[in-house]
Design a protein around this motif. Sequence first.
Motif, PDB file in Angstrom:
ATOM      1  N   LEU A 106       0.829  -1.203   0.000  1.00 53.85           N
ATOM      2  CA  LEU A 106       0.000   0.000   0.000  1.00 53.85           C
ATOM      3  C   LEU A 106       0.865   1.255   0.000  1.00 53.85           C
ATOM      4  O   LEU A 106       0.615   2.211  -0.750  1.00 53.85           O
ATOM      5  CB  LEU A 106      -0.906  -0.030   1.234  1.00 53.85           C
ATOM      6  N   TYR A 110       1.293   4.576  -2.934  1.00 50.37           N
ATOM      7  CA  TYR A 110       1.203   6.017  -2.697  1.00 50.37           C
ATOM      8  C   TYR A 110       2.548   6.712  -2.835  1.00 50.37           C
ATOM      9  O   TYR A 110       2.603   7.871  -3.255  1.00 50.37           O
ATOM     10  CB  TYR A 110       0.575   6.278  -1.326  1.00 50.37           C
TER      11      TYR A 110
ATOM     12  N   ALA B  13      -3.700  -6.124  -1.547  1.00 44.64           N
ATOM     13  CA  ALA B  13      -3.342  -4.929  -2.308  1.00 44.64           C
ATOM     14  C   ALA B  13      -2.784  -5.299  -3.665  1.00 44.64           C
ATOM     15  O   ALA B  13      -2.827  -4.511  -4.583  1.00 44.64           O
ATOM     16  CB  ALA B  13      -2.331  -4.097  -1.531  1.00 44.64           C
ATOM     17  N   TYR B  18      -5.593   0.605  -9.135  1.00 45.63           N
ATOM     18  CA  TYR B  18      -6.458   1.650  -9.665  1.00 45.63           C
ATOM     19  C   TYR B  18      -6.274   1.699 -11.162  1.00 45.63           C
ATOM     20  O   TYR B  18      -5.247   1.312 -11.700  1.00 45.63           O
ATOM     21  CB  TYR B  18      -6.154   2.986  -9.004  1.00 45.63           C
ATOM     22  N   ARG B  26     -15.428   8.144  -8.691  1.00 49.40           N
ATOM     23  CA  ARG B  26     -14.528   9.275  -8.638  1.00 49.40           C
ATOM     24  C   ARG B  26     -13.138   8.759  -8.335  1.00 49.40           C
ATOM     25  O   ARG B  26     -12.928   7.939  -7.467  1.00 49.40           O
ATOM     26  CB  ARG B  26     -14.949  10.229  -7.528  1.00 49.40           C
ATOM     27  N   LEU B  27     -12.134   9.251  -9.039  1.00 48.17           N
ATOM     28  CA  LEU B  27     -10.766   8.774  -8.856  1.00 48.17           C
ATOM     29  C   LEU B  27      -9.876   9.941  -8.523  1.00 48.17           C
ATOM     30  O   LEU B  27     -10.198  11.086  -8.784  1.00 48.17           O
ATOM     31  CB  LEU B  27     -10.256   8.084 -10.124  1.00 48.17           C
ATOM     32  N   ARG B  28      -8.733   9.612  -7.952  1.00 52.68           N
ATOM     33  CA  ARG B  28      -7.856  10.668  -7.512  1.00 52.68           C
ATOM     34  C   ARG B  28      -6.941  11.181  -8.609  1.00 52.68           C
ATOM     35  O   ARG B  28      -6.294  12.179  -8.474  1.00 52.68           O
ATOM     36  CB  ARG B  28      -6.972  10.143  -6.382  1.00 52.68           C
ATOM     37  N   GLN B  29      -6.814  10.420  -9.686  1.00 53.24           N
ATOM     38  CA  GLN B  29      -5.825  10.781 -10.686  1.00 53.24           C
ATOM     39  C   GLN B  29      -6.404  11.633 -11.780  1.00 53.24           C
ATOM     40  O   GLN B  29      -7.557  11.502 -12.139  1.00 53.24           O
ATOM     41  CB  GLN B  29      -5.334   9.495 -11.339  1.00 53.24           C
ATOM     42  N   ARG B  30      -5.592  12.489 -12.363  1.00 49.15           N
ATOM     43  CA  ARG B  30      -6.009  13.175 -13.582  1.00 49.15           C
ATOM     44  C   ARG B  30      -5.997  12.163 -14.710  1.00 49.15           C
ATOM     45  O   ARG B  30      -5.150  11.292 -14.770  1.00 49.15           O
ATOM     46  CB  ARG B  30      -5.018  14.294 -13.907  1.00 49.15           C
ATOM     47  N   ASP B  36      -3.492   3.383 -19.871  1.00 48.45           N
ATOM     48  CA  ASP B  36      -2.583   3.178 -18.768  1.00 48.45           C
ATOM     49  C   ASP B  36      -2.226   1.717 -18.612  1.00 48.45           C
ATOM     50  O   ASP B  36      -2.975   0.954 -18.031  1.00 48.45           O
ATOM     51  CB  ASP B  36      -3.266   3.668 -17.504  1.00 48.45           C
ATOM     52  N   SER B  38       0.727   0.819 -17.274  1.00 49.98           N
ATOM     53  CA  SER B  38       1.764   0.616 -16.260  1.00 49.98           C
ATOM     54  C   SER B  38       1.201   0.546 -14.862  1.00 49.98           C
ATOM     55  O   SER B  38       1.814  -0.008 -13.970  1.00 49.98           O
ATOM     56  CB  SER B  38       2.783   1.752 -16.329  1.00 49.98           C
ATOM     57  N   SER B  39       0.009   1.131 -14.631  1.00 47.64           N
ATOM     58  CA  SER B  39      -0.485   1.113 -13.257  1.00 47.64           C
ATOM     59  C   SER B  39      -1.207  -0.199 -12.986  1.00 47.64           C
ATOM     60  O   SER B  39      -1.673  -0.856 -13.915  1.00 47.64           O
ATOM     61  CB  SER B  39      -1.420   2.295 -13.033  1.00 47.64           C
ATOM     62  N   PRO B  40      -1.301  -0.587 -11.753  1.00 51.66           N
ATOM     63  CA  PRO B  40      -1.985  -1.839 -11.443  1.00 51.66           C
ATOM     64  C   PRO B  40      -3.446  -1.779 -11.833  1.00 51.66           C
ATOM     65  O   PRO B  40      -4.069  -0.738 -11.800  1.00 51.66           O
ATOM     66  CB  PRO B  40      -1.846  -1.968  -9.936  1.00 51.66           C
ATOM     67  N   LEU B  65      -6.813  -1.360   0.646  1.00 53.74           N
ATOM     68  CA  LEU B  65      -7.167  -0.888  -0.685  1.00 53.74           C
ATOM     69  C   LEU B  65      -6.623   0.507  -0.895  1.00 53.74           C
ATOM     70  O   LEU B  65      -6.793   1.382  -0.055  1.00 53.74           O
ATOM     71  CB  LEU B  65      -8.695  -0.839  -0.826  1.00 53.74           C
ATOM     72  N   PRO B  66      -5.988   0.737  -2.042  1.00 59.43           N
ATOM     73  CA  PRO B  66      -5.483   2.091  -2.309  1.00 59.43           C
ATOM     74  C   PRO B  66      -6.548   2.977  -2.925  1.00 59.43           C
ATOM     75  O   PRO B  66      -6.359   3.563  -3.975  1.00 59.43           O
ATOM     76  CB  PRO B  66      -4.336   1.829  -3.287  1.00 59.43           C
ATOM     77  N   LEU B  67      -7.708   3.093  -2.279  1.00 59.27           N
ATOM     78  CA  LEU B  67      -8.807   3.869  -2.825  1.00 59.27           C
ATOM     79  C   LEU B  67      -9.174   4.972  -1.858  1.00 59.27           C
ATOM     80  O   LEU B  67      -8.842   4.898  -0.679  1.00 59.27           O
ATOM     81  CB  LEU B  67     -10.032   2.968  -3.034  1.00 59.27           C
ATOM     82  N   PRO B  68      -9.878   5.990  -2.347  1.00 59.16           N
ATOM     83  CA  PRO B  68     -10.343   7.019  -1.425  1.00 59.16           C
ATOM     84  C   PRO B  68     -11.293   6.436  -0.395  1.00 59.16           C
ATOM     85  O   PRO B  68     -11.890   5.383  -0.604  1.00 59.16           O
ATOM     86  CB  PRO B  68     -11.070   8.019  -2.322  1.00 59.16           C
TER      87      PRO B  68
END
Lengths: 187, 693
Positions: A106, A110, B13, B18, B26-30, B36, B38-40, B65-68
């Motif tokens: 995690l 970040y 995880a 994301y 709603r997501l945190r990234q632009r 994408d 390369s991101s998981p 979880l890496p979520l808001p």
Amino acid sequence: MGNKQTIFTDEQLDAYQDCTFFTRKEILRLHGRYHELAPHLVPMDYTNEPDVKLPLALIVNMPELKENPFRNRIVESFSEDGEGNLSFNDFVDMFSVLSEMAPRELKAIYAFKIYDFNTDNFICKEDLEKTLNKLTREELTSEEVNLVCEKAIEEADLDGDSKLSFADFENMISRAPDFLSTFHLRI
Amino acid sequence: MDFRGSYAEGSAAGDYGYQGAPESLRLRQRLSAVPDQSSPQFNWNPDHTSENEEGSSDRQNLKELPLPMELKKAIRQVQQMKVPVVSGWQSWRRSKSKTLKRFREEAGGILAYVALWRRNLQKIGGHFGGGVQSYFLFLRFLVVLNFFSFLLIASFVLVPSIIFHSRSSGNNSNINISAGQEVCTYYEPNPQGLVDFYTYFIDLLTGTGFMEYSYLFYGYYNNTEGITNDFSYNIPLAYLLTAAFYSIFCLICIVIRMGSVIRVTVKTGGRTVGGYSMLVFTGWDYGLQGDRATKLKQNNIRYKLQVDLEEERIKLKAASLTLGQTVGLYSLRAFLNLIVLGLIIGAFICIFLATQFSQTNRETDFLSLVVQYLPSIVITLANFVVPFLCDQIALLEKHAPSTTIILALLRAVFLRLASLGVLLITLWSQITCSTEDGGTCLPCGYNHTLYQCWETRVGQEMYKLAMFDFLTVIAVMILVEFPRRMVVDSCSWKLVKFVGRQEFVVPQNVLGLVYGQTVVWIGALFCPLLPVINTVKFIIIFYCKKMTLFYNCQPANRTFRSTSSNFFFLLVLLFGWILAAFTLIYSVAAIHPSMSCGPFRSLTMMWSVVPNSFHSLSSSTQDFLHYIGSQAFSIPLFVLSCVVLSYMAALASVYGQSVSLLKAQLKLEGRDKQFLVKQIEELSLASRKRQDC
């Protein structure tokens, strides 16, 4: 504790306890810290989930973040809009990920977001240069900066595209024994 | 084999992530224009049937979880609404496991609150970093270890002795004295006649006089077998077994702590290849607070990077040396090592002479205090002067900076522990008369003219070492560190500013702690109250070091890596334990106990109390113990442990191989992806050209 608090309902506290690495007491303490950043904006009663967001400038004035060279990036990575405006949920989330109980995977996700200055999901050489300058207060010569960035990318880049994807980053972090203890904010 | 699934075994995880593509959430990234890859990837509808159904793992997955937060709460609601069809037994079990987990979390919170010095350690780590904090963590570990050892000794040896002394229900069993051995039983610890008042002060510092015949030292304990009604307590046996269990208890604590530190090192692959990337991404300590600490950390990182670049340059230069230059360099290094060895042997000879002199001259005037403390003084001086000289010599050796640090540490460790060993060998050779003719040892088996009660004398020697170490720490703090800081702050000469404030050098301080602890381990058999004295001493040292850290010191420029150094500290402590264990085994098994004092006065060897009391056990216990000690049991046990050991080694090598295989696979996948993306681009370019034509 014995006294009944009225900031959150029990249901809300349960939800926070399940979604973060904090206990009830710590969540209440975090709410106190959030409240004292802007006592007029932040209500004491969160039972009806008010939509209050604090701007970046207020959050980075906290003593834990004030001297951190990455404070702006940290707050931006945890905000919904990417501009650094944190609601209480984001605030708790940020400290939960940076606490000592969060697992390595995690934190790596970040950390990657924090060091990715142009948010293109890759850490390219410019991102590295900005990171390095923030780390050393721009006191390295430009050729030293260049050398260090090239060596760092050379070490960590596995797929050979001269920039670090999340997989490269995570692979490199997995070999760093200090990562868990340094990527840790005490509150 | 799916790499993500196997790498994140047991943690969710790795299965979640994301996605950059727009979704209704709603997501945190632009949003980025490039798809994408390369991101998981995030799997919004995970296949729950493939995971276990326990409620606690769901909760654990949610935290990771890496979520808001809003998304996590929504997922939680969905999970709660999904009521699986389970039997009444399973639902009861699930609710019980939930309450148990809550209880464990609360208990963990309370324990962390109660943990000794938690706030102090956090503050130290925040201002000075992980390296200095590891010293204080080590100190806390030793304080707790000594305290529990004291509880062990007190409950099994001290309290029964006090009870049986006060009740005087036990009686000293008569020892068989053959002709010519009456002189061995003479022991008069209390001084005769009038004593000057300052003698009490000297006695406090050296453990003689009123302190000698007390619970502090071995000589006071009787070899009573306290018998009250139906209960008999064999004090000599308790004394010996307590000492043995104390050693084993300390060994187990050290090994457990080492195990937890090693686990981190092995998981991360041991050798930290990739210094630059790791320094850049994991070098910053996010917990640092304070303007000064931050600036120093930034200087620190810059220094480290410059040192690394410098090392590269040195390596390149070393690789380009001609044969003649290489031979010259190596012969210079061999010569310098001989000089270092000569210095160390010189220190040993000084310690040997000082110990002999101090043991043979015992008066009671004030000058005798210096004579009594002479071994301690010489050891401390040697441990200060010789490493300093070695550091100057190391400048000529032209090693890389990291090698220089490691070499200096190894030499300092060897000097510390070996000087203690030389002191002990000198003492033992005097007690068993190996330095002179055997005449004085004939009647009693030990040197009775010098030592009426040799165990108490050894205990006193260890007590003096511990005291002097403590006094040195306090004296250095008061006489060197505070004045240095006052001079640096008030004086504005360039030279003074260049020298600067004291640096808190972690390795030397840790070696001091290891030395103190080794002294306690050696002395615990002869001075049973030494662990509690050491506990108090270490507590006082904690607060003094903390005070000097915050008032007088600046963080060191060359920092110690905290995880690898933790292992190194424990390894050095283990060496100290081995030294103490050898000493104990030799004294218990080889030297004749004093006939005039102590719980073993009637025996020819301390160990013989165990076989003697063996016969008082019931016959079935005797048969059982006989069986355990016989070949029929020990040989199969040995074979079994060999099998288990080889199995563990094979398992470890298989894990290592699979880790390297997975790494290679990761590389290949990245290259494949690049190749495919290039092909897609070429094809789309070609098709566009065709469309245009």
